[in-house]
Design a protein around this motif. Structure first.
Motif, mmCIF file in Angstrom:
data_model
loop_
_atom_site.group_PDB
_atom_site.id
_atom_site.type_symbol
_atom_site.label_atom_id
_atom_site.label_comp_id
_atom_site.label_asym_id
_atom_site.label_seq_id
_atom_site.Cartn_x
_atom_site.Cartn_y
_atom_site.Cartn_z
ATOM 1 N N TYR A 69 0.833 -1.199 0.000
ATOM 2 C CA TYR A 69 0.000 0.000 0.000
ATOM 3 C C TYR A 69 0.873 1.256 0.000
ATOM 4 N N ALA A 70 1.927 1.212 0.822
ATOM 5 C CA ALA A 70 2.833 2.361 0.887
ATOM 6 C C ALA A 70 3.528 2.575 -0.451
ATOM 7 N N SER A 71 3.926 1.486 -1.111
ATOM 8 C CA SER A 71 4.627 1.588 -2.393
ATOM 9 C C SER A 71 3.732 2.191 -3.465
ATOM 10 N N ILE A 72 2.462 1.781 -3.476
ATOM 11 C CA ILE A 72 1.524 2.327 -4.461
ATOM 12 C C ILE A 72 1.376 3.833 -4.271
ATOM 13 N N ILE A 73 1.191 4.249 -3.022
ATOM 14 C CA ILE A 73 1.019 5.679 -2.732
ATOM 15 C C ILE A 73 2.281 6.463 -3.084
ATOM 16 N N ILE A 74 3.436 5.962 -2.635
ATOM 17 C CA ILE A 74 4.710 6.648 -2.900
ATOM 18 C C ILE A 74 4.984 6.723 -4.391
ATOM 19 N N HIS A 75 4.742 5.611 -5.086
ATOM 20 C CA HIS A 75 4.983 5.565 -6.532
ATOM 21 C C HIS A 75 4.119 6.587 -7.254
ATOM 22 N N ALA A 76 2.840 6.680 -6.860
ATOM 23 C CA ALA A 76 1.927 7.617 -7.509
ATOM 24 C C ALA A 76 2.291 9.063 -7.180
ATOM 25 N N VAL A 77 2.617 9.328 -5.907
ATOM 26 C CA VAL A 77 2.955 10.693 -5.491
ATOM 27 C C VAL A 77 4.221 11.177 -6.182
ATOM 28 N N TYR A 78 5.244 10.334 -6.214
ATOM 29 C CA TYR A 78 6.501 10.745 -6.838
ATOM 30 C C TYR A 78 6.360 10.872 -8.347
ATOM 31 N N ALA A 79 5.496 10.073 -8.938
ATOM 32 C CA ALA A 79 5.233 10.221 -10.372
ATOM 33 C C ALA A 79 4.618 11.587 -10.649
ATOM 34 N N LEU A 80 3.689 12.004 -9.785
ATOM 35 C CA LEU A 80 3.063 13.319 -9.942
ATOM 36 C C LEU A 80 4.085 14.431 -9.727
ATOM 37 N N ILE A 81 4.934 14.281 -8.709
ATOM 38 C CA ILE A 81 5.951 15.298 -8.423
ATOM 39 C C ILE A 81 6.903 15.457 -9.594
ATOM 40 N N LEU A 82 7.359 14.341 -10.151
ATOM 41 C CA LEU A 82 8.290 14.402 -11.286
ATOM 42 C C LEU A 82 7.624 14.991 -12.519
ATOM 43 N N THR A 83 6.353 14.658 -12.736
ATOM 44 C CA THR A 83 5.629 15.208 -13.884
ATOM 45 C C THR A 83 5.488 16.718 -13.767
ATOM 46 N N LEU A 84 5.093 17.186 -12.581
ATOM 47 C CA LEU A 84 4.949 18.630 -12.366
ATOM 48 C C LEU A 84 6.301 19.335 -12.463
ATOM 49 N N HIS A 85 7.353 18.680 -11.978
ATOM 50 C CA HIS A 85 8.704 19.260 -12.056
ATOM 51 C C HIS A 85 9.135 19.416 -13.505
ATOM 52 N N ASN A 86 8.855 18.401 -14.309
ATOM 53 C CA ASN A 86 9.238 18.458 -15.723
ATOM 54 C C ASN A 86 8.453 19.537 -16.463
ATOM 55 N N GLN A 87 7.175 19.667 -16.117
ATOM 56 C CA GLN A 87 6.359 20.704 -16.762
ATOM 57 C C GLN A 87 6.815 22.094 -16.362
ATOM 58 N N LYS A 88 7.222 22.237 -15.111
ATOM 59 C CA LYS A 88 7.703 23.536 -14.636
ATOM 60 C C LYS A 88 9.030 23.889 -15.278
ATOM 61 N N ALA A 89 9.877 22.869 -15.462
ATOM 62 C CA ALA A 89 11.181 23.106 -16.061
ATOM 63 C C ALA A 89 11.056 23.449 -17.544
ATOM 64 N N ARG A 90 9.967 22.941 -18.168
ATOM 65 C CA ARG A 90 9.766 23.217 -19.580
ATOM 66 C C ARG A 90 8.326 23.684 -19.783
ATOM 67 N N PRO A 91 8.000 24.922 -19.365
ATOM 68 C CA PRO A 91 6.617 25.403 -19.422
ATOM 69 C C PRO A 91 6.075 25.548 -20.832
ATOM 70 N N VAL A 92 6.950 25.755 -21.810
ATOM 71 C CA VAL A 92 6.534 25.904 -23.199
ATOM 72 C C VAL A 92 7.144 24.776 -23.998
#
Length: 257
Positions: A69-92
């Motif tokens: 259960y912890a792995s599923i939550i951590i995996h999903a949260v970190y996937a979201l964090i990395l996605t948002l980080h990539n979008q912020k790093a490349r806004p256009v």
């Protein structure tokens, strides 16, 4: 301690956590599939219900389930964090996406695939895990003659059920259990739920196709000597065999029950 914290708070550290939790989830999928194959046994659900009890009451398995259960939550949260980080790093977006021709469809759409899987997991837990743990499934008794091997199955009222039991009385093996098998049979008469499961398993195949080998790449285990084996496992075991095995279950229940 500071270096350790800074490492795992960096982009590389987040990818390492994603890789670790992802490989753990891959291992769980193998075990879960092998156990769930009991649903194909022609025994009225006896083997499947015994497996369900074992998975929810054997102490080491219960500990692993909490890690799951912890792995599923951590995996999903970190996937979201990395996605948002990539979008912020490349806004256009670049006018021309270099490398897009070489990137697989699954690698470009991991966010969509992950979202489909998250919806699936919530639905799956609500239909089976939650109802099983809250006694919202039927109860069943199996009586198997040790001499002939014949098994009789009957549903028992909730008032007569106390807990899982398995014993022998006068040459007859008696098993009383929560009937998750019957709950599965009932749930998969809903064609929309079956479609969701099949679509989710297709999404899981694409997700694992990219995720499995990329986890090894993240760890730096991408030596040309071993990558053919990793690629074989990633494609034929995790992207094809395991999703097909899970997708076959709702289809089997829907068309045979």
């Amino acid at each position: 301690m500071g270096n350790f914290k800074s490492t795992f708070s960096s982009t590389l550290g987040k990818k390492l956590i994603m890789a670790l939790t992802g490989l753990f989830l891959c291992t769980f999928l193998i075990v879960h599939l092998v156990g769930n194959l009991q649903i194909f046994s022609h025994d009225g659900g006896k083997a499947f219900n015994e497996y369900s009890y074992f998975m929810t009451h054997f102490p080491p398995i219960k500990i692993i389930s909490y890690l799951l259960y912890a792995s599923i939550i951590i995996h999903a949260v970190y996937a979201l964090i990395l996605t948002l980080h990539n979008q912020k790093a490349r806004p256009v977006k670049y006018a021309v996406y270099e490398g897009g021709k070489n990137a697989s469809w699954s690698s470009r759409n991991m966010g969509i695939l992950g979202t489909v899987l998250l919806i699936f997991i919530v639905t799956h837990m609500a239909n089976f895990w939650f109802k099983y743990h809250n006694d919202m499934v039927p109860f069943v008794e199996y009586r198997t003659s040790l001499q002939t091997g014949e098994t009789t199955v009957k549903e028992i009222p909730a008032s007569e059920f106390r807990d899982f039991v398995k014993y022998v009385d006068n040459g007859v093996e008696i098993v009383r259990a929560k009937d998750l098998y019957q709950q599965v049979s009932y749930a998969f008469q809903n064609v929309w739920l079956v479609i969701l499961y099949v679509v989710a398993m297709a999404a899981m195949g694409f997700h694992l196709y990219h995720g499995f080998w990329s986890a090894f790449q993240t760890f730096g285990w991408d030596h040309k000597k071993y990558m053919p084996i990793v690629s074989f496992l990633g494609v034929w075991v995790f992207a094809v065999l395991i999703p097909l095995g899970f997708a076959a279950m709702p289809l089997y229940v829907y068309f045979t029950k």
